[in-house]
Structure formats: structure tokens, C-alpha cells
Design an enzyme around this catalytic site. Structure first.
Site, PDB file in Angstrom:
ATOM      1  N   LYS A  15      -5.063   9.414  -7.619  1.00  0.00           N
ATOM      2  CA  LYS A  15      -5.225   8.137  -6.911  1.00  0.00           C
ATOM      3  C   LYS A  15      -6.695   7.729  -7.020  1.00  0.00           C
ATOM      4  O   LYS A  15      -7.540   8.184  -6.250  1.00  0.00           O
ATOM      5  CB  LYS A  15      -4.800   8.275  -5.456  1.00  0.00           C
ATOM      6  CG  LYS A  15      -4.840   6.961  -4.704  1.00  0.00           C
ATOM      7  CD  LYS A  15      -4.194   7.102  -3.347  1.00  0.00           C
ATOM      8  CE  LYS A  15      -4.134   5.786  -2.596  1.00  0.00           C
ATOM      9  NZ  LYS A  15      -5.428   5.221  -2.267  1.00  0.00           N
ATOM     10  N   ARG A  55      -5.447  -8.099  -5.837  1.00  0.00           N
ATOM     11  CA  ARG A  55      -4.388  -7.795  -4.881  1.00  0.00           C
ATOM     12  C   ARG A  55      -4.378  -8.788  -3.713  1.00  0.00           C
ATOM     13  O   ARG A  55      -3.330  -9.166  -3.221  1.00  0.00           O
ATOM     14  CB  ARG A  55      -4.597  -6.376  -4.341  1.00  0.00           C
ATOM     15  CG  ARG A  55      -3.591  -5.982  -3.305  1.00  0.00           C
ATOM     16  CD  ARG A  55      -3.845  -4.565  -2.830  1.00  0.00           C
ATOM     17  NE  ARG A  55      -2.808  -4.147  -1.903  1.00  0.00           N
ATOM     18  CZ  ARG A  55      -2.812  -4.396  -0.610  1.00  0.00           C
ATOM     19  NH1 ARG A  55      -3.824  -5.053  -0.078  1.00  0.00           N
ATOM     20  NH2 ARG A  55      -1.831  -3.995   0.167  1.00  0.00           N
ATOM     21  N   SER A 113       0.851  -1.193   0.000  1.00  0.00           N
ATOM     22  CA  SER A 113       0.000   0.000   0.000  1.00  0.00           C
ATOM     23  C   SER A 113       0.884   1.240   0.000  1.00  0.00           C
ATOM     24  O   SER A 113       2.098   1.136  -0.142  1.00  0.00           O
ATOM     25  CB  SER A 113      -0.949  -0.003   1.188  1.00  0.00           C
ATOM     26  OG  SER A 113      -0.445  -0.731   2.237  1.00  0.00           O
ATOM     27  N   CYS A 149      -6.464  -5.846  33.799  1.00  0.00           N
ATOM     28  CA  CYS A 149      -7.485  -4.999  33.168  1.00  0.00           C
ATOM     29  C   CYS A 149      -8.106  -5.766  31.994  1.00  0.00           C
ATOM     30  O   CYS A 149      -7.425  -6.104  31.027  1.00  0.00           O
ATOM     31  CB  CYS A 149      -6.881  -3.682  32.679  1.00  0.00           C
ATOM     32  SG  CYS A 149      -8.120  -2.615  31.929  1.00  0.00           S
TER      33      CYS A 149
HETATM   34  S1  IVH Z   1       1.162   2.734  -6.875  1.00  0.00           S
HETATM   35  C1  IVH Z   1       3.534   0.208  -3.970  1.00  0.00           C
HETATM   36  N1  IVH Z   1      -0.263   4.387  -8.274  1.00  0.00           N
HETATM   37  O1  IVH Z   1      -3.671   2.987  -4.143  1.00  0.00           O
HETATM   38  C2  IVH Z   1       2.858   1.240  -4.788  1.00  0.00           C
HETATM   39  N2  IVH Z   1      -1.383   3.116  -6.595  1.00  0.00           N
HETATM   40  O2  IVH Z   1      -2.720   2.771  -1.299  1.00  0.00           O
HETATM   41  C3  IVH Z   1       1.375   1.204  -4.698  1.00  0.00           C
HETATM   42  N3  IVH Z   1      -3.806   3.495  -6.453  1.00  0.00           N
HETATM   43  O3  IVH Z   1      -3.331  -0.493  -3.840  1.00  0.00           O
HETATM   44  C4  IVH Z   1       0.675   1.356  -5.951  1.00  0.00           C
HETATM   45  N4  IVH Z   1      -3.908   4.986  -8.074  1.00  0.00           N
HETATM   46  O4  IVH Z   1      -5.071   0.428  -5.455  1.00  0.00           O
HETATM   47  C5  IVH Z   1      -0.281   3.479  -7.276  1.00  0.00           C
HETATM   48  N5  IVH Z   1      -1.383   5.894  -9.601  1.00  0.00           N
HETATM   49  C6  IVH Z   1      -1.407   4.987  -8.632  1.00  0.00           C
HETATM   50  C7  IVH Z   1      -2.609   4.617  -7.952  1.00  0.00           C
HETATM   51  C8  IVH Z   1      -2.546   3.672  -6.935  1.00  0.00           C
HETATM   52  C9  IVH Z   1      -4.606   4.290  -7.176  1.00  0.00           C
HETATM   53  C10 IVH Z   1      -4.251   2.612  -5.349  1.00  0.00           C
HETATM   54  C11 IVH Z   1      -3.885   1.150  -5.525  1.00  0.00           C
HETATM   55  C12 IVH Z   1      -3.046   0.779  -4.336  1.00  0.00           C
HETATM   56  C13 IVH Z   1      -3.436   1.844  -3.368  1.00  0.00           C
HETATM   57  C14 IVH Z   1      -2.293   2.093  -2.408  1.00  0.00           C
END
Ligand code: IVH
Length: 670
Positions: A117, A138, A83, A432
Site C-alpha cells: 500500500k 480522487r 477508501s 452541555c
Molecule cells: S485499492 C476501493 N490497492 O489506498 C479500493 N489502494 O485507503 C481502494 N492504495 O485511495 C483502492 N495502494 O490511494 C488499492 N494496491 C492498492 C493500493 C491502494 C495504495 C491507496 C489508494 C486508496 C487508499 C485506500
């Protein structure tokens, strides 16, 4: 029909639909025709529309429109699908860049690939000899499910690529999503566009997937045979040339100031776009720098998601509950009149801590503004003082733990010279209840033992009826008792048993993390497991109370050592760990077995040139060497940088340790 009969009819139809879902998706023996099945679904949805009090989590109107099949074949990702870390403001971004500068020892402008994103579902496409061979979800990031046929129904996904320069072995990654416009047509069946995409992708029959118009935008690679791409933006251009759809709003920018300007502009236009997005992704454009920066356990160091500001709404606080967390922190939670924020009904909002309540003067009965950003827990932003009833009294924070009645304290922080904002239960007698229950919830959580058949609610229930009181009880459950409980059937008990069995195969990092020791998060658990390597060594350190040995580890300090000491001063915790050791199969830390630096130990003194200590350490480990942070007879090489400590050099000479320069080290590893 009176209300009671309506509810009865409704519940009956939901149960019927559930049975048919199981027949169709689990057993592949449908008893209803497609039309009959659709009718049944429609009847339920119409009833809900007419009688707003009807509500059932299994309704087709909730979450996913149809139950996904569980029977997809699993696929281990060649490179994990991680992520991204999040940035919410300028401060977070500056920190992100500062960390990069520190790691790379480079303080100059860095180029970023900036990409919207999209809030969808990520997917991985493996092409062998230019033909789409595997389309995979994923999953948990390590293991996904093969959904090739479903992905092939998406028009943006090329099935064959004839371009000469398209690699023979490549895994392309991107986001599957539904456009806002298309979602409008099916919104009565799904909670939000993301669920629509996810439900559709997990259909057993690709024809079902095809009914929902999905899109795919490509944005990265998992691996590429003979990868010689120099930059992310260059790779994105190539994707486009090869026939993939890429985002028309991708951009290349230079520094944090430019990123912030672009973010502001883009946030304003987000509502005009025909897809849901929750921020921008910034990736270091230079792929060589990306390689040097590498990854933490969950996310790359070279990228960050800059979220858009939260959605918000006003509502009234009905009550304030005090929750006790696994580390004893007392967290006040506002129980509010349910309110819809960006499609999610919110009835709880965190108030963070005692200081926050005092600072904002939040009172029971106040009308407050609540914000909800992405997956972050909703929180109270401010009180609407105009609407305050003059009879409302300030909230008095309890001084005793609401769970065990112990005294609570605000700790003094020696570094900041301030008292903590958080009040904590001292839990002196280790009895606790809330702390213990929360620890078990942590133990089963995703990054820990990951027992998905045992959710938080089940842990609460099993605790109440004395089935689980300690983590190790999970592996000694009486399934006959569980079978007799309300809501448990043969199948769910079987699933629970399987998921517990599966969780027994774990590794040292996860086990250390799962104990829920304060200050030992997933990263510190990794550092410790990398250092001690095996569970026996870890237990040995605890037995001999030699936590100081761990001070050798870069990143572990007094705070962590004190916390470990504290945790294991409770004999029951040590007993638990010992029992777990016997129950679980604990994979030792991945040791690079063979490498040019095998059995060699290194230590650094002085500033290195063009590279951080952390990176140098990681290079040594990749070559099977180890780094230590004390000069002793076990040290093989002392690597000297700029302005080294003379005392260390003298000590090294005494022990006959080889003293080498950074250049010599480079030569050693070629
Ligand atoms: S790069 C290790 N590029 O965001 C790099 N992710 O929080 C991770 N996502 O699981 C991926 N647009 O579903 C990347 N231009 C973009 C993206 C992107 C959406 C989502 C993707 C990933 C999540 C990570």
C-alpha cells in the site's frame, strides 16, 4: 536585526508570496518572473533555517510547496473511488475473514491478491479507444478534478496503448508517488513525500508538475467495457502486459496465516524500499466473489489494508485535559512536550478513557512512549517507570462534566455484563456546551453535510460570538458580522457562502448521520434511509414515536431504537430537524424504480443455501423489491430456507402469503 525585526521581515515576505500565489494561481496574472518568485520563496526558507523560532502555516516549507490551483474542472467518477478499512493486528484480520465467510456462506480457504500500500495520491485514468482521455484526481471519492495534462507528464503513464487486447473503454486506477531518493532533493520545500506528490499534481502548469519526478503504479480498475476478468492477479498481469507499471512485490496468498507471515517479512524490508508505504492491501482475488461482496458506504467488503506497526517516540506529559465529545464521552488527552514522530510534530496524545489511565497508571509529569499509526490519533502506549519522579501523584479523573458540571456515569452494558470503560456526561438538561459544539462540528463534517468552508476552528469561534448555536443557524448567518471579523475578507466570506449554499443539496442518509445521534453512524443512517426512503416518513415516525417500526431493519436493534428515542425526547432536536427539512433539499433514498420485483415484499425464514440473508436482501433491492422482517398482510412472499420457523409459515398461510423456496426466488429474478 533584532528578533522583532526578523519576525516582521519574515511575515512580510510570507504575505508577499501569498499575494503572488493568488495572482498566479487564482487570477492567472503573474507579476513576478519565475526567478523572482523562486528567490522570494528561497529567502523565506533560508530565514526559517537560520532562525528556528520562525513559523507560519503559509510558509512554502509547510505542507505543499506551492499553492495548488483551485480552478480544475470537476469530474464525476463513474464508479466512486472509495477508501479501505484498516486492520492493525491478527484479530482484525480474522474478523475481516469471518465477516466474508458469513456473508458468502463459504468457510474454506480464500485466495488473496496481496499488494504493497503505497502512501501516495490515487489517480484514475480513463482510456477511450486506447488513448488516455481523462486523468482525474480522487477528490472526495465521488467528484475529482481533471488533471490529465499533469498526469501525462509522468513517464509511467502510457498515453496510447497499441495492444490488441486493450479494452476500448477502461478506467485504470493507481497511486502517484515520489521516490524517497527524489524526495531528498526537494525536502526543504515539502513536509513529506505525499504532500510533494499532491502539490505537484495540482499545479496549473504541467511544466511545474514535470519538475518533480513522479511515479505511477497501477493497481485496479474503476470499470472495464465487457469485463470478463476472473481474478485481480490476472488483471494485474494484464496491466503489466499493456505497458503499465505494476508493483514488483505483488503476490497471491491463501489464508490469514500466510498473510501474517508475509506482512511480518515485508514490514522488515519496508525501509529498504525506495517509496513510502504504510501497509499491505489484501483483496479477495476472485472477481465474482468481489462482486457478490460489494461495498459498504465507504469501502469494499472484499479488501482491507493491513497497516504496519506505528512509529513511536518518548516524551513528557505536561498536563491532562478532559475533552467532552458529541456523545458526552469524556476523553482524557495528554498534552505532551512536542515531539517529532515520523515527520509529524505531536503535542497531543489520546489516553482513551478513565480505565486506560488507571490501568497504565499514567500521571502528569510522566515520560511516556507515544505511537502514531497512519492517520490514527497518536496515543500513549506505556509509561517509562524508570524515569518516574517519586513525587508524582496518581491522576484523579473528574466525576463532574468539565463543561456543564453535570454528573457523569459509566454505563452498564447488559450484553457484556460490564461497566463501560468510558465515563459520560449525562447532559440531562440538554445544555452541555461542549456536546453542542461537538455536534455542530459533526454536522459539518465530510460524511455529513460536508461544509468545507466551515472548519472546526471556525465553528468554535462562531459559537463563542453566538453566531452558531444550533445546526440550522448555519443557514441563517449574518455575513456582515463575519466580514468584520479578524482574518475574514471578501473572498473568504464569499467562499463560505458558496460552500454553505452547496451543502443544502444533500440526501437522507447524510442528514440522518449529520444529527450525530449515538449509535447512528453512517452505516446505520444508510439502513434507516433505505427503509424510510423520505424525510417526511422519517419525521412521521418521530412524531408518532413509532421507532419500533425500524426494528424491521436488519442491523437496527434495541440499542439504536433507545438512542433515537432518547435523542428525540429533546423537543429542540425535533424542532431542529423540522427546520432543517425546510431549509435543505433532501434527496430521498435512491429507490430502484423499475425492476422485476417492483412493489413486491419478501421475508425470509430458515437458513439459506450458499448465500447470506444480507446478500439475498441486497439482490432483492437491486431488483426494486423490499424485504420486511414481520409476517403481515403486506407481505407477498415468504422465502423458506433450511429449518424454517413453523409459526411464521402458519402466519403466512393465515394471511394468504405465497410461500416459496430459494429456488423459486431465483426463478423470479431469472
Ligand atoms: S485499492 C476501493 N490497492 O489506498 C479500493 N489502494 O485507503 C481502494 N492504495 O485511495 C483502492 N495502494 O490511494 C488499492 N494496491 C492498492 C493500493 C491502494 C495504495 C491507496 C489508494 C486508496 C487508499 C485506500
Amino acid at each position: 536585526m533584532n528578533k522583532k525585526d526578523i519576525i516582521k521581515t519574515y511575515e512580510f515576505k510570507i504575505k508577499k508570496l501569498d499575494e503572488h500565489n493568488e495572482l498566479y494561481y487564482e487570477k492567472s496574472e503573474p507579476k513576478l518572473s519565475d526567478a523572482q518568485y523562486d528567490n522570494l520563496k528561497n529567502e523565506i526558507i533560508q530565514l526559517e533555517k537560520k532562525f528556528s523560532y520562525l513559523n507560519n502555516p503559509n510558509s512554502p516549507s509547510k505542507k505543499v510547496g506551492f499553492k495548488p490551483s483551485k480552478s480544475f474542472e470537476k469530474y464525476k467518477h463513474k464508479v466512486p473511488m472509495l477508501s479501505l478499512s484498516n486492520a492493525f493486528d491478527v484479530e482484525d484480520l480474522k474478523n475481516f475473514e469471518k465477516k466474508i465467510f458469513n456473508y458468502l456462506k463459504k468457510i474454506e480457504n480464500i485466495e488473496y491478491s496481496v499488494e504493497p500500500k503505497i502512501d501516495g495520491i490515487s489517480a484514475s485514468l480513463t482510456y477511450k479507444n486506447k488513448i488516455l482521455k481523462y486523468g482525474v484526481s480522487r477528490g472526495d471519492g465521488k467528484i475529482g478534478e481533471i488533471i490529465t495534462e499533469n498526469l501525462k507528464t509522468i513517464k509511467d503513464i502510457p498515453i496510447e496503448i497499441k495492444k490488441k487486447d486493450f479494452p476500448n473503454d477502461i478506467e485504470v486506477r493507481g497511486e502517484v508517488f515520489i521516490s524517497k531518493n527524489d524526495f531528498l532533493k526537494i525536502q526543504d520545500k515539502f513536509a513529506n513525500p505525499r504532500n510533494a506528490a499532491s502539490g505537484s499534481l495540482r499545479q496549473k502548469d504541467p511544466k511545474e508538475t514535470k519538475k518533480i519526478p513522479l511515479n505511477f503504479i497501477a493497481y485496479s480498475f474503476g470499470y472495464i467495457e465487457n469485463n470478463n476478468f476472473k481474478s485481480q492477479s490476472n488483471f494485474l498481469n494484464m496491466l503489466k502486459k499493456w505497458g503499465f507499471r505494476t508493483n514488483v512485490d505483488n503476490n497471491v496468498l491463501m489464508n490469514v496465516e500466510e498473510l501474517i507471515k508475509f506482512h511480518k517479512k515485508f514490514e522488515a524490508k519496508r525501509f529498504d524500499l525506495d517509496y513510502d508505504l504504510d501497509g499491505l492491501v489484501y483483496k479477495i482475488n476472485d472477481i465474482d466473489l468481489q462482486k457478490r461482496l460489494g461495498f459498504t458506504s465507504n469501502a469494499p467488503r472484499w479488501a482491507i489494508a493491513h497497516k504496519f506497526s506505528a512509529d513511536n517516540a518518548y516524551t513528557k506529559i505536561n498536563n491532562i485535559d478532559i475533552q467532552v465529545g458529541r456523545t458526552g464521552a469524556l476523553t482524557p488527552v495528554a498534552k505532551v512536550k512536542p515531539v517529532n514522530i515520523g515527520g509529524v510534530v505531536v503535542s497531543n496524545a489520546t489516553l482513551h478513557n478513565e480505565d486506560e489511565i488507571n490501568r497504565k497508571d499514567i500521571r502528569i509529569g510522566d515520560v511516556v512512549k507515544i505511537e502514531r499509526a497512519g492517520d490514527v490519533i497518536p496515543h500513549v502506549v506505556e509509561v517509562d517507570l524508570v524515569k518516574r519522579d517519586k513525587n508524582l501523584k496518581p491522576f484523579i479523573f473528574p466525576l463532574k462534566c468539565p463543561s456543564c458540571g453535570s454528573d457523569t456515569i459509566k454505563e452498564y452494558n447488559k450484553t457484556t455484563k460490564k461497566f463501560d470503560a468510558v465515563r459520560r456526561c449525562l447532559n440531562k438538561k440538554f445544555d452541555c456546551e461542549r456536546i453542542s459544539v461537538e455536534k455542530i462540528k459533526h454536522f459539518i463534517s465530510k460524511d455529513a453535510l460536508n461544509i468545507d468552508g466551515l472548519g472546526k476552528k471556525v465553528v468554535e469561534k462562531f459559537w463563542e460570538i453566538n453566531l452558531i448555536k444550533k445546526p440550522q443557524d448555519i443557514f441563517n448567518l449574518d455575513f456582515n458580522i463575519i466580514k468584520s471579523l479578524d482574518g475574514w475578507g471578501e473572498q473568504s466570506v464569499r467562499n463560505l457562502r458558496i460552500s454553505i449554499e452547496k451543502s443544502k443539496n444533500t440526501n437522507l442518509q447524510k442528514l440522518i448521520y449529520s444529527l450525530g445521534i449515538r449509535y447512528i453512524g453512517i452505516e446505520n443512517a444508510r439502513l434507516i434511509s433505505e427503509n424510510v426512503k423520505t424525510i417526511s416518513k422519517f419525521i412521521d415516525i418521530i412524531k408518532k414515536k413509532q421507532f419500533d417500526k425500524l426494528l424491521n431493519i436488519d442491523g437496527i436493534g434495541e440499542t439504536q431504537i433507545n438512542s433515537l428515542n432518547d435523542y428525540f425526547s429533546n423537543k429542540l432536536n425535533f424542532k431542529s430537524l423540522n427546520e432543517l427539512k425546510n431549509i435543505l433539499n433532501i434527496e430521498s433514498h435512491d429507490i430502484v424504480q423499475n425492476g422485476i420485483l417492483k412493489d413486491k415484499t419478501f421475508m425470509f425464514t430458515g437458513k439459506l443455501d450458499g448465500i447470506s440473508r444480507a446478500e439475498a436482501k441486497s439482490i432483492i433491492e437491486k431488483n426494486a423489491g423490499t424485504t420486511i422482517s414481520n409476517v403481515n398482510k403486506n407481505l407477498n412472499y415468504l422465502v423458506i430456507g433450511e429449518k424454517p420457523t413453523k409459526r411464521k409459515i402458519d402466519q403466512a398461510k393465515n394471511f394468504g402469503v405465497k410461500i416459496i423456496s430459494q429456488k423459486d426466488l431465483k426463478k423470479l429474478i431469472n
